[in-house]
Write an enzyme that holds these catalytic residues in place. Structure first.
Site, PDB file in Angstrom:
ATOM      1  N   ALA A  32      -6.231  -3.139  -2.239  1.00 38.53           N
ATOM      2  CA  ALA A  32      -6.416  -3.505  -0.632  1.00 38.53           C
ATOM      3  C   ALA A  32      -6.909  -2.338   0.100  1.00 38.53           C
ATOM      4  O   ALA A  32      -7.343  -2.575   1.130  1.00 38.53           O
ATOM      5  CB  ALA A  32      -5.195  -4.173  -0.111  1.00 38.53           C
ATOM      6  N   ASP A  33      -6.887  -1.210  -0.616  1.00 35.98           N
ATOM      7  CA  ASP A  33      -7.193   0.039   0.428  1.00 35.98           C
ATOM      8  C   ASP A  33      -8.593   0.080   0.640  1.00 35.98           C
ATOM      9  O   ASP A  33      -9.579  -0.369  -0.145  1.00 35.98           O
ATOM     10  CB  ASP A  33      -6.982   1.332  -0.341  1.00 35.98           C
ATOM     11  CG  ASP A  33      -7.199   2.668   0.350  1.00 35.98           C
ATOM     12  OD1 ASP A  33      -6.174   2.985   0.910  1.00 35.98           O
ATOM     13  OD2 ASP A  33      -8.336   3.034  -0.066  1.00 35.98           O
ATOM     14  N   ILE A  34      -8.972   0.322   1.848  1.00 36.35           N
ATOM     15  CA  ILE A  34     -10.213   0.195   2.601  1.00 36.35           C
ATOM     16  C   ILE A  34     -11.125   1.302   1.684  1.00 36.35           C
ATOM     17  O   ILE A  34     -12.352   0.649   1.386  1.00 36.35           O
ATOM     18  CB  ILE A  34     -10.424   0.210   3.986  1.00 36.35           C
ATOM     19  CG1 ILE A  34      -9.532  -0.599   4.837  1.00 36.35           C
ATOM     20  CG2 ILE A  34     -11.802   0.333   4.432  1.00 36.35           C
ATOM     21  CD1 ILE A  34     -10.375  -2.228   4.455  1.00 36.35           C
ATOM     22  N   GLY A  35     -10.505   2.361   1.758  1.00 39.72           N
ATOM     23  CA  GLY A  35     -11.538   3.435   0.998  1.00 39.72           C
ATOM     24  C   GLY A  35     -11.904   3.044  -0.514  1.00 39.72           C
ATOM     25  O   GLY A  35     -12.955   3.378  -0.765  1.00 39.72           O
ATOM     26  N   TRP A  69       0.858  -1.193  -0.093  1.00 39.86           N
ATOM     27  CA  TRP A  69      -0.038   0.014   0.021  1.00 39.86           C
ATOM     28  C   TRP A  69       0.934   1.266   0.081  1.00 39.86           C
ATOM     29  O   TRP A  69       0.447   2.345  -0.855  1.00 39.86           O
ATOM     30  CB  TRP A  69      -1.043  -0.175   1.267  1.00 39.86           C
ATOM     31  CG  TRP A  69      -1.878   1.166   1.340  1.00 39.86           C
ATOM     32  CD1 TRP A  69      -2.959   1.185   0.738  1.00 39.86           C
ATOM     33  CD2 TRP A  69      -1.465   2.467   2.243  1.00 39.86           C
ATOM     34  NE1 TRP A  69      -3.393   2.658   0.957  1.00 39.86           N
ATOM     35  CE2 TRP A  69      -2.669   3.157   1.962  1.00 39.86           C
ATOM     36  CE3 TRP A  69      -0.519   2.800   3.004  1.00 39.86           C
ATOM     37  CZ2 TRP A  69      -2.785   4.363   2.647  1.00 39.86           C
ATOM     38  CZ3 TRP A  69      -0.604   4.032   3.453  1.00 39.86           C
ATOM     39  CH2 TRP A  69      -1.682   4.822   3.473  1.00 39.86           C
TER      40      TRP A  69
END
Length: 294
Positions: free
Chosen positions: A246-249, A227
């Site tokens: 993979a970024d939650i946002g 990330w």
């Protein structure tokens, strides 16, 4: 007075492009009457500048006397930072067929990346931001700048200067722990700074490498995961085809845009993203903006 006008490739929206600076870059930017004030290092010299928009151009001003070479470097730096030479016309054409993303992108026409002025600044800010909300990460960045950096007087303003690798390298881990950095993150920030200061880590040398090669080199460093490496490619280099799936946002934004019942997996986002190539960075950026503003 140095006064430089820089015309961007259209379509370009200065208001949309600088919205993130107002929202999440308060540690280093000051906003006064529509002007953005910050200090940039030109050939190692900290120069306070005002950046605004006038008559279809980004206008850059400073009261500091600059030589011809310094003016050229400043103009090139602002063009790179504010993505003034990035033509998004092909991106908009490419994404017209991507329902339901097409209207989200159309609403943000002219939105460009604002890159950090140096890869070192980008790396340290990204490492600090790991697994933290934007607000607290911003406070930690401000505390680091206040502790290790300096200030420059510009008119009535005291403007912070992002510290050099050498300035951060001189700190002890406990110095950052006193500022609410956890021990591990304090070690990451200082150790990476020492590697840059000692010449062990050549960040600028990464510019000539492919995205994959940059990620491979960076994730080998303690404190840098995929990330962080992808964020450096995005906000440090402006690479156009990154997808930090993979970024939650990003995953929350995809869930919202596609009206999904649950959050998609990283693999599912990457599968959708195949159709966004070669503009996945900008789709990512627009999705982040959509999640925040939408």
């Amino acid at each position: 007075m140095v006064d430089i006008g820089l015309k961007p490739v259209e379509p370009y929206s200065f208001v949309a492009t600088t919205r993130r600076l107002v929202r999440s870059e308060k540690a280093l930017y000051r906003v006064r009457d529509g002007q953005f004030l910050r200090v940039l290092r030109i050939q190692g010299r900290p120069i306070p500048v005002e950046i605004g928009w006038e008559s279809g151009q980004v206008r850059v001003q400073t009261t500091v006397e600059l030589g011809t070479r310094e003016r050229e470097i400043l103009a090139r730096l602002i063009r790179r930072m504010f993505s003034l030479d990035v033509d998004l016309g092909p991106f908009y054409e490419h994404m017209k067929k991507e329902s339901p993303l097409a209207p989200i992108i159309e609403e943000r026409k002219g939105l460009h990346f604002v890159l950090d002025p140096s890869l070192y600044e980008c790396l340290i800010k990204t490492v600090i931001s790991q697994q933290l909300n934007l607000s607290f990460a911003g406070r930690l960045v401000y505390r680091l700048v206040e502790l290790a950096g300096e200030t420059i007087r510009y008119g009535d303003e005291e403007l912070p200067v992002f510290p050099t690798p050498e300035q951060v390298a001189r700190l002890d881990y406990e110095d950052l722990q006193k500022l609410q950095f956890n021990r591990r993150k304090a070690e990451y920030v200082i150790d990476l700074s020492r590697q840059v200061a000692d010449g062990e880590l050549d960040l600028e040398g990464l510019q000539s490498l492919s995205d994959r090669q940059v990620v491979e080199k960076l994730v080998a460093l303690r404190g840098v995961g995929r990330w962080t490496a992808e964020c450096l490619l995005l906000f440090g280099m402006g690479r156009p085809d990154l997808l930090p799936a993979a970024d939650i946002g990003v995953r929350n934004a995809v869930k919202k845009a596609f009206e999904l019942d649950g959050q998609p997996t990283e693999a599912e986002v990457r599968e959708w993203g195949e159709g966004w190539t070669p503009w996945r960075s900008y789709v990512t950026f627009y999705l982040w903006d959509y999640l925040t503003e939408g």
